[in-house]
Design a protein around this motif. Sequence first.
Motif, short mmCIF file in Angstrom:
data_model
loop_
_atom_site.label_atom_id
_atom_site.label_comp_id
_atom_site.label_asym_id
_atom_site.label_seq_id
_atom_site.Cartn_x
_atom_site.Cartn_y
_atom_site.Cartn_z
N GLU A 66 -33.46 45.46 111.78
CA GLU A 66 -33.35 44.57 112.96
C GLU A 66 -31.90 44.10 113.12
O GLU A 66 -31.39 44.05 114.24
CB GLU A 66 -34.29 43.38 112.81
CG GLU A 66 -35.75 43.78 112.91
CD GLU A 66 -36.72 42.68 112.48
OE1 GLU A 66 -37.87 42.71 112.95
OE2 GLU A 66 -36.34 41.80 111.67
N GLU A 70 -29.43 44.53 116.24
CA GLU A 70 -28.71 43.40 116.83
C GLU A 70 -27.22 43.70 116.94
O GLU A 70 -26.57 43.37 117.94
CB GLU A 70 -28.94 42.12 116.03
CG GLU A 70 -30.34 41.53 116.15
CD GLU A 70 -30.64 40.91 117.51
OE1 GLU A 70 -29.72 40.64 118.31
OE2 GLU A 70 -31.84 40.68 117.78
N GLN A 110 -41.51 45.96 116.60
CA GLN A 110 -40.15 45.41 116.71
C GLN A 110 -39.15 46.52 117.02
O GLN A 110 -38.29 46.37 117.87
CB GLN A 110 -39.75 44.74 115.38
CG GLN A 110 -39.68 43.28 115.34
CD GLN A 110 -40.97 42.56 115.61
OE1 GLN A 110 -42.06 43.11 115.71
NE2 GLN A 110 -40.84 41.27 115.75
N GLU A 113 -39.43 47.78 120.59
CA GLU A 113 -38.81 46.86 121.55
C GLU A 113 -37.28 46.93 121.48
O GLU A 113 -36.59 46.93 122.50
CB GLU A 113 -39.31 45.43 121.33
CG GLU A 113 -38.83 44.44 122.36
CD GLU A 113 -39.23 44.74 123.80
OE1 GLU A 113 -38.57 44.19 124.71
OE2 GLU A 113 -40.17 45.53 124.03
N TYR A 114 -36.74 46.98 120.26
CA TYR A 114 -35.28 47.10 120.12
C TYR A 114 -34.80 48.41 120.76
O TYR A 114 -33.81 48.43 121.49
CB TYR A 114 -34.86 47.07 118.65
CG TYR A 114 -34.61 45.68 118.11
CD1 TYR A 114 -33.58 44.89 118.62
CD2 TYR A 114 -35.39 45.16 117.09
CE1 TYR A 114 -33.33 43.62 118.12
CE2 TYR A 114 -35.14 43.89 116.58
CZ TYR A 114 -34.11 43.13 117.10
OH TYR A 114 -33.87 41.87 116.61
N GLU A 166 -31.37 33.39 118.18
CA GLU A 166 -32.68 34.03 118.24
C GLU A 166 -32.50 35.53 118.47
O GLU A 166 -31.46 35.97 118.93
CB GLU A 166 -33.56 33.42 119.31
CG GLU A 166 -32.92 33.42 120.68
CD GLU A 166 -33.68 32.56 121.67
OE1 GLU A 166 -33.78 33.01 122.82
OE2 GLU A 166 -34.15 31.48 121.30
N SER A 168 -32.69 39.35 120.00
CA SER A 168 -32.52 39.87 121.35
C SER A 168 -33.85 40.25 121.98
O SER A 168 -33.97 40.30 123.19
CB SER A 168 -31.61 41.11 121.33
OG SER A 168 -30.32 40.75 120.92
N ILE A 169 -34.84 40.54 121.15
CA ILE A 169 -36.16 40.92 121.67
C ILE A 169 -37.09 39.72 121.59
O ILE A 169 -36.87 38.79 120.82
CB ILE A 169 -36.75 42.11 120.90
CG1 ILE A 169 -36.95 41.78 119.42
CG2 ILE A 169 -35.88 43.35 121.07
CD1 ILE A 169 -37.73 42.81 118.64
N THR A 170 -38.12 39.73 122.39
CA THR A 170 -39.12 38.65 122.37
C THR A 170 -40.26 39.02 121.43
O THR A 170 -40.42 40.19 121.07
CB THR A 170 -39.68 38.38 123.78
OG1 THR A 170 -40.25 39.60 124.27
CG2 THR A 170 -38.60 37.89 124.71
N GLY A 171 -41.04 38.05 121.05
CA GLY A 171 -42.20 38.31 120.21
C GLY A 171 -41.87 38.50 118.75
O GLY A 171 -42.64 39.09 118.02
N HIS A 172 -40.72 38.03 118.30
CA HIS A 172 -40.31 38.19 116.90
C HIS A 172 -40.86 37.09 116.04
O HIS A 172 -40.91 35.97 116.36
CB HIS A 172 -38.78 38.23 116.82
CG HIS A 172 -38.25 38.55 115.47
ND1 HIS A 172 -38.77 39.56 114.71
CD2 HIS A 172 -37.25 38.01 114.75
CE1 HIS A 172 -38.09 39.62 113.57
NE2 HIS A 172 -37.17 38.68 113.58
#
Length: 172
Positions: A66, A70, A110, A113-114, A166, A168-172
């Motif tokens: 991750e 980022e 994850q 989404e990334y 936080e 860059s992706i949501t739902g982490h």
Amino acid sequence: MKGQVLADFIAEFSPRSTDITCRVEVKPWKVFVDGASNVARIVVITPEDLKLQHSFRLSFRASNNEAEYEALLAGLRVVTDLGVKEVEVYSDSLLVVSQVQGNFEAKDPQMIEYLRLVKQMMSNFMTVKIERIARGQNRHADSLVTLASSIADEVPRLIRVELVPEPSITGH
């Protein structure tokens, strides 16, 4: 504002041509990225060989993969903000580079989404290339672990350290 600081730096140190009629070969910008569990680092090298160095402290729990994503996203954001249209990205992450190149399938939600976000950002460029390099070849980004160690070069540079609150992706 972050992009403006980098743009001002580049404008100040970029060589100027007085002959408007001369044809300039467009060289891609190079971006070296590296991520670890709590830090992401990027080094942007302009066609004029200026180094822009940026380190990000991640204030959220992130796996190494991750953090690598980022770092990649941070590098793409920086050159997008500067209006760059041709870029080469170098990373020592086998997983991230292979997923972006389509050689590995992203299965983890994850990572999916990334990858989606990276592909979306890559569409902003006329040409974008991502390559995996050996960890030893990624010393540009690795050197940001200790900022003081990178001051020895005589190349004009800008080094920024920034907090990323936080993912860059949501739902982490």
